[in-house]
Design an enzyme around this catalytic site. Structure first.
Site, PDB file in Angstrom:
ATOM      1  N   LEU A 197      26.391 -12.767 -23.628  1.00 24.12           N
ATOM      2  CA  LEU A 197      26.535 -13.903 -22.488  1.00 24.12           C
ATOM      3  C   LEU A 197      25.778 -15.094 -23.146  1.00 24.12           C
ATOM      4  O   LEU A 197      24.636 -14.773 -23.703  1.00 24.12           O
ATOM      5  CB  LEU A 197      25.970 -13.418 -21.259  1.00 24.12           C
ATOM      6  N   CYS A 304      17.042 -15.468 -28.120  1.00 21.01           N
ATOM      7  CA  CYS A 304      17.656 -14.792 -29.016  1.00 21.01           C
ATOM      8  C   CYS A 304      17.943 -14.933 -30.504  1.00 21.01           C
ATOM      9  O   CYS A 304      17.446 -14.308 -31.096  1.00 21.01           O
ATOM     10  CB  CYS A 304      19.064 -14.595 -28.565  1.00 21.01           C
TER      11      CYS A 304
HETATM   12  P1  NAD Z   1      13.853 -11.617 -19.745  1.00 22.75           P
HETATM   13  O1  NAD Z   1      12.522 -11.615 -20.332  1.00 22.75           O
HETATM   14  O2  NAD Z   1      14.574 -12.517 -19.019  1.00 22.75           O
HETATM   15  O3  NAD Z   1      13.870 -10.295 -18.767  1.00 22.75           O
HETATM   16  C1  NAD Z   1      13.626  -8.977 -19.053  1.00 22.75           C
HETATM   17  C2  NAD Z   1      12.898  -8.573 -17.715  1.00 22.75           C
HETATM   18  O4  NAD Z   1      12.439  -7.164 -17.913  1.00 22.75           O
HETATM   19  C3  NAD Z   1      11.650  -9.165 -17.136  1.00 22.75           C
HETATM   20  O5  NAD Z   1      11.817  -9.652 -16.136  1.00 22.75           O
HETATM   21  C4  NAD Z   1      10.612  -8.238 -17.310  1.00 22.75           C
HETATM   22  O6  NAD Z   1       9.769  -8.434 -16.246  1.00 22.75           O
HETATM   23  C5  NAD Z   1      11.455  -6.857 -17.206  1.00 22.75           C
HETATM   24  N1  NAD Z   1      10.607  -5.752 -17.495  1.00 22.75           N
HETATM   25  C6  NAD Z   1      10.018  -5.436 -18.774  1.00 22.75           C
HETATM   26  N2  NAD Z   1       9.703  -4.325 -18.806  1.00 22.75           N
HETATM   27  C7  NAD Z   1      10.267  -3.738 -17.489  1.00 22.75           C
HETATM   28  C8  NAD Z   1      10.220  -2.080 -17.314  1.00 22.75           C
HETATM   29  N3  NAD Z   1       9.780  -1.478 -18.109  1.00 22.75           N
HETATM   30  N4  NAD Z   1      11.001  -1.952 -16.130  1.00 22.75           N
HETATM   31  C9  NAD Z   1      11.560  -2.752 -15.540  1.00 22.75           C
HETATM   32  N5  NAD Z   1      11.549  -4.165 -16.056  1.00 22.75           N
HETATM   33  C10 NAD Z   1      10.916  -4.456 -17.125  1.00 22.75           C
HETATM   34  O7  NAD Z   1      15.087 -11.080 -21.073  1.00 22.75           O
HETATM   35  P2  NAD Z   1      16.671 -11.414 -21.156  1.00 22.75           P
HETATM   36  O8  NAD Z   1      16.614 -12.999 -21.723  1.00 22.75           O
HETATM   37  O9  NAD Z   1      17.079 -11.086 -20.030  1.00 22.75           O
HETATM   38  O10 NAD Z   1      16.884 -10.426 -22.302  1.00 22.75           O
HETATM   39  C11 NAD Z   1      16.945  -8.995 -22.112  1.00 22.75           C
HETATM   40  C12 NAD Z   1      17.544  -8.400 -23.546  1.00 22.75           C
HETATM   41  O11 NAD Z   1      18.740  -8.948 -23.627  1.00 22.75           O
HETATM   42  C13 NAD Z   1      16.953  -8.873 -24.820  1.00 22.75           C
HETATM   43  O12 NAD Z   1      16.998  -7.649 -25.510  1.00 22.75           O
HETATM   44  C14 NAD Z   1      17.509  -9.908 -25.213  1.00 22.75           C
HETATM   45  O13 NAD Z   1      17.580  -9.994 -26.509  1.00 22.75           O
HETATM   46  C15 NAD Z   1      19.244  -9.360 -24.921  1.00 22.75           C
HETATM   47  N6  NAD Z   1      19.834 -10.844 -24.793  1.00 22.75           N
HETATM   48  C16 NAD Z   1      19.572 -11.795 -24.128  1.00 22.75           C
HETATM   49  C17 NAD Z   1      20.558 -12.796 -23.788  1.00 22.75           C
HETATM   50  C18 NAD Z   1      20.023 -14.202 -23.292  1.00 22.75           C
HETATM   51  O14 NAD Z   1      20.820 -15.151 -23.333  1.00 22.75           O
HETATM   52  N7  NAD Z   1      18.805 -14.346 -22.612  1.00 22.75           N
HETATM   53  C19 NAD Z   1      21.906 -12.859 -24.323  1.00 22.75           C
HETATM   54  C20 NAD Z   1      22.206 -11.737 -25.006  1.00 22.75           C
HETATM   55  C21 NAD Z   1      21.064 -10.495 -25.245  1.00 22.75           C
END
Ligand code: NAD
Length: 482
Positions: A197, A304
């Site tokens: 996404l 990312c």
């Molecule tokens: P984010 O930082 O917005 O969210 C991560 C969440 O995980 C945070 O709210 C944090 O508090 C929580 N967290 C951390 N450790 C935890 C644990 N042990 N238990 C429960 N919650 C915990 O990150 P994001 O942007 O949502 O990205 C998440 C993953 O998805 C990453 O690997 C990223 O590379 C990937 N990704 C992100 C996007 C994007 O557009 N943001 C798109 C594709 C893939």
């Protein structure tokens, strides 16, 4: 009365009731035309989403919209508290509406209680962050912690779905951690299911994905994943775990490469007095090249591309492969900001000391409040370090920018306030609000006359007609003077 967003005691709130969307309410959603109504979801599942950030919150909410019963958990109590009070923690078009709707329908809850979330779910998604580690590789500490927590609270067979972007081999690592922490011998399939996404259109991207990638060696898990995503009618790419992990990195590395490529072409265009916009158009008609990601600017940012390019380069390095191209993509991106700053300095007579910059756009791209690795913030660092003052505006990201930068920046609620008395106007994010500025007004408000269009989204003619100087990226010899 309890908020509909709080996971209550007992099982009642984790078991979904049939959703009932009014026709009017459904019409208000962003392009959900391809979404089967929740009732069409073949089998309603009980799902725990670990990590309630951009990916977890969007994915959890959209799965609830498909009719599943979803509990989103996070280790950040402030985030869960806000969501339980019905407050969405970041700006993403269409998301708040869906959260409220599914919360009220009893299909979507928020909790800090990971133990209970795991116990009461048949599928557990991991969507925690994988930020860049000290050596450039992905920091897997949150993934490891989530896997250990899942293992500790296992009470039966589950499917664990790894949504976070992780290096090759991590799905197997998660399986090992889950099993090492498990109190019993339960059947657990750990599946790789990378997320594609885009922030700013994340809800639509979930609902109308260009493809679903699932990596698993378990026929049972693959069948469950196919069924889960069946209502979305997207191409389904089945792979093994490691291939699936690599697909995600390859996709981001390719997109980042396109951005750095067109930025480098733009830089050369600038030096030889050629307009990169026309060059871009001329090459984009070639189907092998295409028009997407062909707009030069001040570099890519976000949570990312920067980290994933570096993580893939480190992954290659760990196998003694020198990923020259990936290093160059990263280097061009970093240099792009330095180059933008140097050009602004030149246009202001060689120094920005004592100058005032009006900066429009803080988010790393439009339609999001996310400022992670945002080029605008790097530019602010350079400007302030060189003695400039910065007055900034963003339609959605001012709060996140305030938290993310220690630099002294004045944030103003109206975009023309950012322009007032500035020596240079800098456009750093191409929000629609900025594309049709009234340059007569801009000219009256500004103290200086330099407009730096870091996203090539302004009309140079309109700017120079008002007696301002236009600097784009790769537009022609600059600064243009008339
Ligand atoms: P984010 O930082 O917005 O969210 C991560 C969440 O995980 C945070 O709210 C944090 O508090 C929580 N967290 C951390 N450790 C935890 C644990 N042990 N238990 C429960 N919650 C915990 O990150 P994001 O942007 O949502 O990205 C998440 C993953 O998805 C990453 O690997 C990223 O590379 C990937 N990704 C992100 C996007 C994007 O557009 N943001 C798109 C594709 C893939």
């Amino acid at each position: 009365m309890d908020s509909p967003f709080v996971q209550r005691n007992g099982n009642s709130n984790l078991i979904a009731r049939s959703p009932s969307l009014s026709r009017g309410a459904a019409a208000a959603l962003p392009k959900l035309s391809l979404v089967a109504s929740a009732q069409e979801s073949p089998e309603r599942k009980k799902i725990a989403m670990i990590g309630t950030g951009y990916v977890g919150l969007v994915t959890g909410t959209c799965l609830a919209q498909l009719g599943h019963s979803v509990v989103c958990v996070d280790t950040d109590p402030a985030k869960i508290g806000a969501l339980q009070r019905g407050k969405t923690t970041f700006f993403e078009p269409g998301l708040h509406d869906l959260i409220v709707r599914n919360g009220c329908a009893g299909r979507l809850t928020f909790s800090e209680d990971i133990a209970r979330a795991v116990r009461e779910s048949e599928m557990v998604f991991i969507a925690v962050g994988t930020p860049v580690g000290e050596d450039g590789s992905a920091d897997l500490s949150a993934v490891r912690a989530a896997a250990a927590a899942i293992g500790r609270h296992l009470n039966g067979p589950k499917i664990v779905v790894l949504k976070s972007t992780v290096p090759v081999g991590c799905t197997e690592l998660v399986a090992t951690i889950v099993s090492e922490n498990s109190p019993g011998d339960y059947q657990v399939d750990v599946v790789s299911n990378p997320e594609f996404l885009r922030e700013g259109c994340a809800v639509n991207d979930f609902m109308e994905p260009q493809r679903i990638v699932v990596g698993t060696s378990s026929a049972h898990a693959e069948a469950v994943m196919r069924e889960l995503y069946a209502p979305l009618s997207a191409p389904f790419v089945a792979a093994d775990e490691r291939t699936s992990e690599m697909i995600k990195y390859a996709a981001n590395a390719f997109l980042a490469t396109k951005v750095s490529f067109i930025n480098e072409i733009a830089n050369i265009c600038e030096l030889v007095d050629v307009d990169v916009k026309t060059v871009g158009l001329g090459i984009a008609f070639d189907e092998r090249i295409g028009a997407h990601f062909m707009r030069p600017g001040i570099g890519y940012g976000g949570s990312c591309f920067p980290k994933d390019v570096r993580a893939l380069e480190r992954l290659a390095d760990a196998s003694s492969y020198d990923a020259v191209l990936l290093r160059a993509v990263d280097a061009v991106n970093k240099a792009q900001i330095a180059r933008a700053f140097a050009r602004i300095q030149d246009a202001l007579g060689g120094s920005v000391e004592g100058k005032r910059a009006g900066l429009l756009g803080l988010a790393f791209k439009p339609d999001t409040s996310d400022v992670r690795e945002a080029p605008a913030l790097y530019l602010i660092e350079l400007l302030v370090a060189a003695g400039a003052t910065v007055t900034a505006h963003d339609p959605a990201a001012m709060e996140s920018a305030r938290v993310a930068t220690s630099r002294n920046v004045t944030y103003v609620p109206h975009l023309y306030e950012a322009i007032d008395e500035c020596d240079v106007l800098i456009l750093a994010t191409e929000w629609d609000d900025y594309k049709n500025l009234n340059f007569r007004m801009v000219k009256k408000l500004m103290r200086g006359d330099v407009v730096f269009d870091g996203r090539n989204c302004l009309d140079p003619d309109k700017i120079v007609t008002e007696g301002l100087r236009y600097l784009g990226v790769g537009r022609a010899k600059e600064p243009l003077t008339f």
